[in-house]
Design a protein around this motif. Structure first.
Motif, PDB file in Angstrom:
ATOM      1  N   LEU A 285       0.831  -1.203   0.000  1.00 38.69           N
ATOM      2  CA  LEU A 285       0.000   0.000   0.000  1.00 38.69           C
ATOM      3  C   LEU A 285       0.867   1.254   0.000  1.00 38.69           C
ATOM      4  CD1 LEU A 285      -2.740  -0.946   2.636  1.00 38.69           C
ATOM      5  CD2 LEU A 285      -3.040  -0.794   0.159  1.00 38.69           C
ATOM      6  N   ALA A 286       2.000   1.200   0.700  1.00 37.63           N
ATOM      7  CA  ALA A 286       2.864   2.379   0.805  1.00 37.63           C
ATOM      8  C   ALA A 286       3.580   2.683  -0.498  1.00 37.63           C
ATOM      9  CB  ALA A 286       3.877   2.179   1.932  1.00 37.63           C
ATOM     10  N   ILE A 287       4.028   1.641  -1.202  1.00 36.55           N
ATOM     11  CA  ILE A 287       4.861   1.896  -2.384  1.00 36.55           C
ATOM     12  C   ILE A 287       4.051   2.055  -3.669  1.00 36.55           C
ATOM     13  CG2 ILE A 287       6.778   0.632  -1.346  1.00 36.55           C
ATOM     14  CD1 ILE A 287       6.237  -1.643  -3.320  1.00 36.55           C
ATOM     15  N   TYR A 288       2.817   1.578  -3.687  1.00 34.96           N
ATOM     16  CA  TYR A 288       2.089   1.566  -4.966  1.00 34.96           C
ATOM     17  C   TYR A 288       1.913   2.964  -5.572  1.00 34.96           C
ATOM     18  CZ  TYR A 288      -1.128   0.039  -8.568  1.00 34.96           C
ATOM     19  OH  TYR A 288      -1.722  -0.220  -9.777  1.00 34.96           O
ATOM     20  N   PRO A 289       1.564   3.987  -4.797  1.00 33.08           N
ATOM     21  CA  PRO A 289       1.474   5.327  -5.407  1.00 33.08           C
ATOM     22  C   PRO A 289       2.795   5.784  -6.025  1.00 33.08           C
ATOM     23  CG  PRO A 289       0.416   5.310  -3.256  1.00 33.08           C
ATOM     24  CD  PRO A 289       1.163   4.018  -3.377  1.00 33.08           C
ATOM     25  N   HIS A 290       3.924   5.414  -5.420  1.00 32.08           N
ATOM     26  CA  HIS A 290       5.223   5.801  -5.963  1.00 32.08           C
ATOM     27  C   HIS A 290       5.541   5.026  -7.239  1.00 32.08           C
ATOM     28  CE1 HIS A 290       5.634   8.046  -2.319  1.00 32.08           C
ATOM     29  NE2 HIS A 290       5.676   6.965  -1.571  1.00 32.08           N
ATOM     30  N   LEU A 291       5.070   3.793  -7.321  1.00 32.24           N
ATOM     31  CA  LEU A 291       5.237   3.032  -8.560  1.00 32.24           C
ATOM     32  C   LEU A 291       4.447   3.668  -9.694  1.00 32.24           C
ATOM     33  CD1 LEU A 291       4.976  -0.614  -7.161  1.00 32.24           C
ATOM     34  CD2 LEU A 291       7.046   0.544  -7.964  1.00 32.24           C
ATOM     35  N   LEU A 292       3.241   4.119  -9.391  1.00 31.38           N
ATOM     36  CA  LEU A 292       2.432   4.790 -10.416  1.00 31.38           C
ATOM     37  C   LEU A 292       3.103   6.084 -10.873  1.00 31.38           C
ATOM     38  CD1 LEU A 292      -1.194   4.337  -9.004  1.00 31.38           C
ATOM     39  CD2 LEU A 292      -0.028   2.979 -10.749  1.00 31.38           C
ATOM     40  N   ALA A 293       3.667   6.829  -9.918  1.00 28.50           N
ATOM     41  CA  ALA A 293       4.371   8.070 -10.281  1.00 28.50           C
ATOM     42  C   ALA A 293       5.564   7.765 -11.169  1.00 28.50           C
ATOM     43  CB  ALA A 293       4.809   8.804  -9.016  1.00 28.50           C
ATOM     44  N   LEU A 294       6.274   6.688 -10.864  1.00 28.94           N
ATOM     45  CA  LEU A 294       7.417   6.291 -11.677  1.00 28.94           C
ATOM     46  C   LEU A 294       6.981   5.937 -13.090  1.00 28.94           C
ATOM     47  CD1 LEU A 294      10.465   5.670 -11.672  1.00 28.94           C
ATOM     48  CD2 LEU A 294       9.890   3.350 -10.934  1.00 28.94           C
ATOM     49  N   GLN A 295       5.854   5.277 -13.204  1.00 29.29           N
ATOM     50  CA  GLN A 295       5.362   4.895 -14.530  1.00 29.29           C
ATOM     51  C   GLN A 295       4.885   6.114 -15.309  1.00 29.29           C
ATOM     52  OE1 GLN A 295       2.749   1.559 -14.352  1.00 29.29           O
ATOM     53  NE2 GLN A 295       2.838   1.162 -16.548  1.00 29.29           N
ATOM     54  N   HIS A 296       4.358   7.112 -14.631  1.00 28.43           N
ATOM     55  CA  HIS A 296       3.999   8.364 -15.313  1.00 28.43           C
ATOM     56  C   HIS A 296       5.238   9.036 -15.886  1.00 28.43           C
ATOM     57  CE1 HIS A 296      -0.285   9.062 -14.952  1.00 28.43           C
ATOM     58  NE2 HIS A 296      -0.253   8.609 -13.704  1.00 28.43           N
ATOM     59  N   GLU A 297       6.324   8.994 -15.126  1.00 28.50           N
ATOM     60  CA  GLU A 297       7.570   9.606 -15.599  1.00 28.50           C
ATOM     61  C   GLU A 297       8.168   8.835 -16.772  1.00 28.50           C
ATOM     62  OE1 GLU A 297      10.312   9.855 -12.418  1.00 28.50           O
ATOM     63  OE2 GLU A 297       8.970  11.012 -11.106  1.00 28.50           O
ATOM     64  N   ALA A 298       7.971   7.525 -16.770  1.00 30.08           N
ATOM     65  CA  ALA A 298       8.556   6.674 -17.816  1.00 30.08           C
ATOM     66  C   ALA A 298       7.470   5.772 -18.368  1.00 30.08           C
ATOM     67  CB  ALA A 298       9.706   5.854 -17.238  1.00 30.08           C
ATOM     68  N   PRO A 299       6.644   6.275 -19.299  1.00 28.84           N
ATOM     69  CA  PRO A 299       5.524   5.487 -19.827  1.00 28.84           C
ATOM     70  C   PRO A 299       5.952   4.189 -20.499  1.00 28.84           C
ATOM     71  CG  PRO A 299       5.281   7.814 -20.394  1.00 28.84           C
ATOM     72  CD  PRO A 299       6.657   7.642 -19.842  1.00 28.84           C
ATOM     73  N   GLY A 300       7.242   4.066 -20.824  1.00 29.20           N
ATOM     74  CA  GLY A 300       7.722   2.831 -21.419  1.00 29.20           C
ATOM     75  C   GLY A 300       7.834   1.687 -20.424  1.00 29.20           C
ATOM     76  N   LEU A 301       7.696   1.981 -19.142  1.00 30.76           N
ATOM     77  CA  LEU A 301       7.729   0.942 -18.122  1.00 30.76           C
ATOM     78  C   LEU A 301       6.370   0.255 -18.021  1.00 30.76           C
ATOM     79  CD1 LEU A 301       9.615   2.570 -15.098  1.00 30.76           C
ATOM     80  CD2 LEU A 301      10.444   0.748 -16.588  1.00 30.76           C
ATOM     81  N   ALA A 302       6.401  -1.037 -17.809  1.00 31.03           N
ATOM     82  CA  ALA A 302       5.191  -1.805 -17.497  1.00 31.03           C
ATOM     83  C   ALA A 302       5.412  -2.432 -16.134  1.00 31.03           C
ATOM     84  CB  ALA A 302       4.934  -2.869 -18.550  1.00 31.03           C
ATOM     85  N   ILE A 303       4.731  -1.922 -15.121  1.00 30.90           N
ATOM     86  CA  ILE A 303       4.968  -2.363 -13.747  1.00 30.90           C
ATOM     87  C   ILE A 303       3.888  -3.353 -13.333  1.00 30.90           C
ATOM     88  CG2 ILE A 303       5.115  -1.635 -11.336  1.00 30.90           C
ATOM     89  CD1 ILE A 303       6.299   0.999 -12.316  1.00 30.90           C
ATOM     90  N   HIS A 304       4.315  -4.529 -12.886  1.00 32.50           N
ATOM     91  CA  HIS A 304       3.405  -5.580 -12.428  1.00 32.50           C
ATOM     92  C   HIS A 304       3.654  -5.805 -10.937  1.00 32.50           C
ATOM     93  CE1 HIS A 304       2.346  -6.886 -16.601  1.00 32.50           C
ATOM     94  NE2 HIS A 304       3.522  -6.319 -16.828  1.00 32.50           N
ATOM     95  N   HIS A 305       2.668  -5.464 -10.110  1.00 41.85           N
ATOM     96  CA  HIS A 305       2.814  -5.530  -8.654  1.00 41.85           C
ATOM     97  C   HIS A 305       1.744  -6.450  -8.097  1.00 41.85           C
ATOM     98  CE1 HIS A 305       2.355  -3.376  -4.524  1.00 41.85           C
ATOM     99  NE2 HIS A 305       3.151  -4.430  -4.433  1.00 41.85           N
ATOM    100  N   ARG A 306       2.183  -7.456  -7.332  1.00 40.02           N
ATOM    101  CA  ARG A 306       1.256  -8.376  -6.673  1.00 40.02           C
ATOM    102  C   ARG A 306       1.417  -8.297  -5.169  1.00 40.02           C
ATOM    103  NH1 ARG A 306       1.900 -14.269  -8.055  1.00 40.02           N
ATOM    104  NH2 ARG A 306       0.231 -14.388  -6.518  1.00 40.02           N
TER     105      ARG A 306
END
Length: 294
Positions: A102-123
């Motif tokens: 829960l803590a890191i997921y918003p930061h992962l989304l922000a990272l993906q906004h900065e680099a749209p070429g990333l595909a982040i899969h979080h379980r």
């Protein structure tokens, strides 16, 4: 040649031990799952024994599972090499327990906004499943609440996280009687966490098992909903509490001594992290403030 989909079906069935759950995970019908297994067994012989207690692998089944995991490892290495060392491109897979997730997921989304070429899969998964997923190449990164000793893993400190006693806003807790009056909101790790914290905070108490249980949920994001409505108290990790969207409705009961857990970052030791994984780890560590030791 064995079809990759058949192999994925076989692996999911072995992991989950149930045709229905395997079909749900793969978005297939149970008939399709059965058909994939029949195709494999027609080529390789019996793979699974259907026992009353669940599924058991035959020697051929163990060999096929090893083969599938070796293929996954080779596929991951190939994808990492083809992606090069570009931190802004490619797939990043990680698996974590609920609170830190829960803590890191918003930061992962922000990272993906900065680099749209990333595909982040979080379980989200418990620690045992986190370790297994990293070992068997279903995730490049994992975060665990216990330090594994497997030499195939590189393990490093990721963060520290305190357990917290959380009550409805405006409620005062002066002693064990106040907790008995409130009642306990339980969750899958609730009894263990509450025992660890409350045995130190209220020495000599009769035990968490003696408290009236006023609710239970296995969804970490919902544990504090009944607390916020005045229905009881709970004990949970700090990051889960910080992610709750209505902080004005709850209160952390401060006190000493406390309990602080260590979160461990895991990845396979045989090959270095990809550039995108290193970038994600640096970003996440910079955003999380470790709790001081208890």
């Amino acid at each position: 040649m064995l079809q990759p989909q058949w192999l994925r079906t076989f692996e999911a069935l072995v992991e989950l031990g149930n045709f229905t759950r395997a079909a749900e995970r793969l978005d297939l019908t149970q008939a399709a799952v059965s058909q994939h297994i029949k195709h494999l067994e027609a080529r390789l012989g019996p793979l699974l024994l259907r026992q009353s207690r669940g599924l058991e692998l035959t020697p051929a089944g163990h060999a096929l599972l090893d083969y599938q995991r070796e293929m996954q490892a080779a596929d991951q290495r190939l994808r990492q090499r083809l992606a090069g060392d570009d931190a802004s491109q490619g797939e990043l897979s990680l698996i974590t327990p609920g609170s830190i997730g829960l803590a890191i997921y918003p930061h992962l989304l922000a990272l993906q906004h900065e680099a749209p070429g990333l595909a982040i899969h979080h379980r989200f998964a418990p620690t045992a499943e986190v370790i297994d997923a990293v070992l068997n190449n279903r995730a490049e990164l994992g975060i665990a609440t216990q330090r594994p000793e497997d030499p195939r893993l590189t393990v490093s400190l990721f963060a520290k996280e305190a357990l917290e006693l959380v009550v409805p806003a405006g409620v005062e807790v002066a002693g064990w009687n106040d907790l008995e009056r409130l009642g306990f909101i339980d969750h899958p790790d609730g009894h263990d966490m509450a025992t660890r914290l409350l045995s130190r905070r209220f020495p000599g108490n009769p035990g968490v098992g003696r408290l009236s249980r006023h609710g239970f949920t296995n969804q970490i994001g919902l544990i504090l909903a009944p607390v916020a409505q005045g229905l009881g108290f709970s004990v949970l990790p700090r990051f889960a509490r910080e992610a709750y969207p209505h902080p004005e409705a709850i209160r952390v009961v401060e006190g000493a001594p406390g309990v602080v857990d260590t979160l461990w970052l895991l990845h396979r030791a045989e090959w270095p992290l990809s550039a995108r994984a290193r970038r994600a780890v640096e970003r996440l560590k910079s955003r999380l403030v470790s709790t001081p030791s208890a």
